[in-house]
Design an enzyme around this catalytic site. Structure first.
Site, short mmCIF file in Angstrom:
data_model
loop_
_atom_site.label_atom_id
_atom_site.label_comp_id
_atom_site.label_asym_id
_atom_site.label_seq_id
_atom_site.Cartn_x
_atom_site.Cartn_y
_atom_site.Cartn_z
N ASP A 1 -2.49 9.30 -18.43
CA ASP A 1 -2.84 10.62 -17.91
C ASP A 1 -4.27 10.53 -17.39
OD1 ASP A 1 -3.02 13.56 -17.52
OD2 ASP A 1 -1.19 13.56 -18.72
N HIS B 1 -4.33 8.77 -14.46
CA HIS B 1 -4.23 9.67 -13.32
C HIS B 1 -5.59 9.89 -12.67
CE1 HIS B 1 -0.27 11.60 -14.99
NE2 HIS B 1 -0.17 10.30 -14.78
#
Length: 295
Positions: free
Chosen positions: A117, A140
């Site tokens: 993430d 991410h």
């Protein structure tokens, strides 16, 4: 672990080799069955000041590794290694390395993050965050947002330098919800990423003005985020094959402000050349644009 309203605390390994294990596997498996399952943050700092966290490894948090919020000030993270991995088919969801929210004067330096993430997320209320010498793998990216989901949100005075981004969905970017419905306004001011090395990331740079809504919604309610003094500087390296030959996607809102510049941008696609998709960006952006940006 919660650190609340404490002035002056050091959390560190005396030997420099300590490990804080969140034992997140059960949480990963339970969350895969029930997305409403609530999971704790490994280290949550809220309302404290003059806090130092350094010199150890954090692994397998049930949820986010580190969160700073509640008006915290003067918080330093340094010399840390963070990694999350699953032993089953269920990924370690929502394992942001750092969520920096309502706070001032937060510093991150000499850190390695391997997760699935955001590596560092600059959340609503972040003001005065400095990140230096960070390596992020599988993440991410170094992300402002998301902002404006259900209230007016602001992030300002963020400086990131000397980052190496590996196998990430993006290296750096901004995520804002569009106007309309229950969404609020998003304001991003004085944010710089500089000297960023890109290794096999899907995008090097990305701005999303229609975050988490579909295209038809955003046609009716165009993005209205106010982006001012946003700089992507000295990005180099090569993206993945995911969007070849595109290396960046800058979708500013049609009803917003796009005070964005891109300088010394030498990122290439695996084919050699590279394109940056743009929408509603200024004529003096600093990089040649191809129309068609979305997101």
């Amino acid at each position: 672990m919660n650190v609340e309203d404490i002035d002056g605390i050091k959390i560190r390994s005396v030997t420099g080799s300590g490990v804080v294990d969140g034992n997140g596997q059960d949480a990963y498996d339970l969350f895969a069955e029930d997305s409403s399952y609530q999971r704790p943050t490994l280290l949550y700092i809220t309302g404290g000041s003059n806090i130092q966290v350094s010199g150890f490894r954090q692994k397998n948090p049930p949820n986010v590794f580190n969160s700073v919020n509640g008006g915290s000030t003067n918080v330093v993270f340094s010399d840390l290694e963070l990694d999350a991995a699953s032993n089953s088919d269920n990924p370690p969801k929502n394992t942001d390395g750092f969520d920096i929210g309502d706070s001032t004067s937060v510093t991150l330096t000499n850190i390695k993050v391997t997760n699935d993430d955001d590596c560092v997320a600059f959340k609503p209320g972040a003001d005065g965050v400095t990140v230096t010498r960070i390596t992020c793998t599988g993440s991410h990216g170094l992300s402002v947002g998301s902002l404006g989901e259900g209230s007016d949100d602001t992030v300002k005075n963020v400086y990131v330098s000397g980052a190496t981004m590996i196998n990430s969905t993006k290296a750096a970017g901004i995520k804002t919800y569009p106007s309309g419905g229950s969404h609020g306004a998003s304001t991003v001011t004085n944010v710089t990423w500089t000297e960023i090395t890109v290794e096999n990331c899907d995008y090097a740079i990305q701005i999303q003005s229609c975050y988490d809504e579909d295209e038809s919604y955003c046609e009716e309610y165009p993005g209205n985020a106010d982006l001012t003094d946003v700089v992507f500087n000295a990005f180099s390296g090569t993206t993945s094959t995911t969007y070849t030959p595109v290396t960046g996607n800058l979708d500013c809102g049609a009803n917003g402000t796009c005070g964005v510049t891109v300088t010394d941008y030498t990122v290439k696609s695996p084919l050699g050349a590279g394109e940056v998709l743009c929408a509603n960006t200024p004529s003096d952006l600093g990089v040649t644009c191809t129309s068609g940006a979305s997101g």
